[in-house]
Design a protein around this motif. Structure first.
Motif, PDB file in Angstrom:
ATOM      1  N   LEU A 150       0.875  -1.164   0.000  1.00  0.00           N
ATOM      2  CA  LEU A 150       0.000   0.000   0.000  1.00  0.00           C
ATOM      3  C   LEU A 150       0.915   1.218   0.000  1.00  0.00           C
ATOM      4  CD1 LEU A 150      -3.044   0.810   0.348  1.00  0.00           C
ATOM      5  CD2 LEU A 150      -2.469   1.175   2.735  1.00  0.00           C
ATOM      6  N   GLY A 151       1.067   1.826  -1.169  1.00  0.00           N
ATOM      7  CA  GLY A 151       2.033   2.897  -1.317  1.00  0.00           C
ATOM      8  C   GLY A 151       1.403   4.246  -1.577  1.00  0.00           C
ATOM      9  N   ASN A 152       2.185   5.116  -2.184  1.00  0.00           N
ATOM     10  CA  ASN A 152       1.817   6.514  -2.326  1.00  0.00           C
ATOM     11  C   ASN A 152       0.654   6.779  -3.267  1.00  0.00           C
ATOM     12  OD1 ASN A 152       3.579   7.948  -0.494  1.00  0.00           O
ATOM     13  ND2 ASN A 152       5.210   7.039  -1.717  1.00  0.00           N
ATOM     14  N   GLU A 153       0.266   5.849  -4.123  1.00  0.00           N
ATOM     15  CA  GLU A 153      -0.923   6.056  -4.954  1.00  0.00           C
ATOM     16  C   GLU A 153      -2.129   6.295  -4.057  1.00  0.00           C
ATOM     17  OE1 GLU A 153      -4.045   5.874  -7.888  1.00  0.00           O
ATOM     18  OE2 GLU A 153      -3.956   5.030  -5.906  1.00  0.00           O
ATOM     19  N   ILE A 154      -2.160   5.647  -2.917  1.00  0.00           N
ATOM     20  CA  ILE A 154      -3.236   5.864  -1.946  1.00  0.00           C
ATOM     21  C   ILE A 154      -2.829   6.892  -0.898  1.00  0.00           C
ATOM     22  CG2 ILE A 154      -4.491   4.771  -0.036  1.00  0.00           C
ATOM     23  CD1 ILE A 154      -4.837   2.336  -1.793  1.00  0.00           C
ATOM     24  N   LEU A 155      -1.608   6.811  -0.395  1.00  0.00           N
ATOM     25  CA  LEU A 155      -1.185   7.707   0.680  1.00  0.00           C
ATOM     26  C   LEU A 155      -1.220   9.175   0.257  1.00  0.00           C
ATOM     27  CD1 LEU A 155       1.773   5.603   2.123  1.00  0.00           C
ATOM     28  CD2 LEU A 155      -0.624   5.648   2.858  1.00  0.00           C
ATOM     29  N   ASN A 156      -1.011   9.464  -1.014  1.00  0.00           N
ATOM     30  CA  ASN A 156      -1.065  10.845  -1.491  1.00  0.00           C
ATOM     31  C   ASN A 156      -2.485  11.402  -1.540  1.00  0.00           C
ATOM     32  OD1 ASN A 156       1.693  10.962  -1.765  1.00  0.00           O
ATOM     33  ND2 ASN A 156       1.674  10.492  -3.949  1.00  0.00           N
ATOM     34  N   ARG A 157      -3.470  10.575  -1.322  1.00  0.00           N
ATOM     35  CA  ARG A 157      -4.859  11.032  -1.341  1.00  0.00           C
ATOM     36  C   ARG A 157      -5.286  11.660  -0.016  1.00  0.00           C
ATOM     37  NH1 ARG A 157      -8.411   6.839  -4.866  1.00  0.00           N
ATOM     38  NH2 ARG A 157      -6.837   6.341  -6.419  1.00  0.00           N
ATOM     39  N   VAL A 158      -4.503  11.470   1.017  1.00  0.00           N
ATOM     40  CA  VAL A 158      -4.823  12.078   2.315  1.00  0.00           C
ATOM     41  C   VAL A 158      -3.904  13.269   2.534  1.00  0.00           C
ATOM     42  CG1 VAL A 158      -5.696   9.920   3.303  1.00  0.00           C
ATOM     43  CG2 VAL A 158      -3.283  10.522   3.611  1.00  0.00           C
ATOM     44  N   ALA A 159      -4.317  14.172   3.428  1.00  0.00           N
ATOM     45  CA  ALA A 159      -3.521  15.369   3.695  1.00  0.00           C
ATOM     46  C   ALA A 159      -2.217  15.007   4.389  1.00  0.00           C
ATOM     47  CB  ALA A 159      -4.323  16.361   4.534  1.00  0.00           C
ATOM     48  N   ALA A 160      -2.291  14.084   5.352  1.00  0.00           N
ATOM     49  CA  ALA A 160      -1.102  13.697   6.122  1.00  0.00           C
ATOM     50  C   ALA A 160      -1.384  12.388   6.845  1.00  0.00           C
ATOM     51  CB  ALA A 160      -0.751  14.782   7.139  1.00  0.00           C
ATOM     52  N   TYR A 161      -0.314  11.757   7.299  1.00  0.00           N
ATOM     53  CA  TYR A 161      -0.437  10.577   8.145  1.00  0.00           C
ATOM     54  C   TYR A 161       0.725  10.583   9.115  1.00  0.00           C
ATOM     55  CZ  TYR A 161       2.623   8.920   4.431  1.00  0.00           C
ATOM     56  OH  TYR A 161       3.627   8.826   3.504  1.00  0.00           O
ATOM     57  N   ALA A 162       0.485  10.022  10.286  1.00  0.00           N
ATOM     58  CA  ALA A 162       1.529   9.945  11.308  1.00  0.00           C
ATOM     59  C   ALA A 162       1.465   8.566  11.933  1.00  0.00           C
ATOM     60  CB  ALA A 162       1.320  11.020  12.376  1.00  0.00           C
ATOM     61  N   VAL A 163       2.626   7.959  12.089  1.00  0.00           N
ATOM     62  CA  VAL A 163       2.702   6.623  12.667  1.00  0.00           C
ATOM     63  C   VAL A 163       2.926   6.751  14.165  1.00  0.00           C
ATOM     64  CG1 VAL A 163       3.961   4.438  12.667  1.00  0.00           C
ATOM     65  CG2 VAL A 163       3.632   5.694  10.515  1.00  0.00           C
ATOM     66  N   ASP A 164       2.029   6.147  14.943  1.00  0.00           N
ATOM     67  CA  ASP A 164       2.146   6.088  16.400  1.00  0.00           C
ATOM     68  C   ASP A 164       2.606   4.668  16.735  1.00  0.00           C
ATOM     69  OD1 ASP A 164       1.741   5.795  19.145  1.00  0.00           O
ATOM     70  OD2 ASP A 164      -0.217   6.792  19.136  1.00  0.00           O
ATOM     71  N   ASN A 165       3.928   4.483  16.825  1.00  0.00           N
ATOM     72  CA  ASN A 165       4.487   3.153  17.059  1.00  0.00           C
ATOM     73  C   ASN A 165       4.117   2.602  18.429  1.00  0.00           C
ATOM     74  OD1 ASN A 165       5.939   2.506  14.620  1.00  0.00           O
ATOM     75  ND2 ASN A 165       7.265   4.220  15.136  1.00  0.00           N
ATOM     76  N   GLU A 166       3.972   3.460  19.408  1.00  0.00           N
ATOM     77  CA  GLU A 166       3.656   3.008  20.757  1.00  0.00           C
ATOM     78  C   GLU A 166       2.279   2.351  20.832  1.00  0.00           C
ATOM     79  OE1 GLU A 166       3.133   4.995  25.154  1.00  0.00           O
ATOM     80  OE2 GLU A 166       4.615   5.865  23.794  1.00  0.00           O
ATOM     81  N   ASN A 167       1.301   2.943  20.129  1.00  0.00           N
ATOM     82  CA  ASN A 167      -0.071   2.426  20.162  1.00  0.00           C
ATOM     83  C   ASN A 167      -0.434   1.598  18.937  1.00  0.00           C
ATOM     84  OD1 ASN A 167      -0.919   3.640  22.704  1.00  0.00           O
ATOM     85  ND2 ASN A 167      -0.622   5.589  21.621  1.00  0.00           N
TER      86      ASN A 167
END
Length: 179
Positions: free
Chosen positions: A154-171
């Motif tokens: 699941l790469g940037n073809e989909i990820l570029n459709r959202v404004a931003a994303y942040a990975v919360d590794n702890e949760n």
């Protein structure tokens, strides 16, 4: 029947593709709008909307639950991949079960892989990709790897459709901010 088709070189347009968010509340009106909507009906999603998507980690790789044309998979969340990738094994399965049709085959595309070499692969249209039942993307152009052992990416073809994303590794959550 095998999903082997010789096609002309595909061309893709850079038109904006919609992203949809399911807040878990469904009414008759919402259901009607969802099933009869045009892409313009979903461009009004709030900029403040944050959608948490859980992931599981295996050997340092993050996987999220994804539905492709109604069939569920675990896909690798891959910010280094320019597109969406499925293997020929998954494509054949989806085709044989009716999740993909002949109309979904776009053609042949060339891709540069991690080692720098150029490979030819089939390009297909995934009518619907849903991330963890919460974010719906339509008309996703995906590459079909000739390898039956290729990972689902699941790469940037989909990820570029959202404004931003942040990975919360702890949760173990990826927070998607919608446009």
């Amino acid at each position: 029947m095998c999903l082997a088709v010789i096609m002309l070189t595909a061309c893709t347009s850079k038109k904006k593709r919609p992203v949809f968010y399911d807040n878990g509340v469904e009414t008759e009106i919402d259901s009607f709008a969802y099933n009869n909507a045009t892409s313009a009906d979903y461009e009004l999603i709030s900029d403040a909307e944050i959608v948490p998507i859980p992931f599981i980690e295996k050997n340092g790789v993050k996987y999220i639950n994804v539905s492709v044309n109604g069939f569920g998979f675990e896909m690798i969340f891959d910010t280094g991949c320019s597109g969406t990738l499925i293997s020929v094994a998954e494509a054949n399965y989806l085709y044989q079960k009716g999740y993909l049709t002949q109309d979904d085959i776009i053609g042949i595309t060339k891709s540069q892989i991690a080692d720098g070499s150029i490979v030819e692969n089939m390009a297909i249209n995934l009518k619907e990709v849903i991330l963890d039942g919460k974010i719906r993307c339509t008309n996703v152009v995906a590459t079909v790897s000739a390898s039956s052992h290729a990972p689902l990416l699941l790469g940037n073809e989909i990820l570029n459709r959202v404004a931003a994303y942040a990975v919360d590794n702890e949760n173990h959550i990826i927070n998607f901010k919608l446009k």
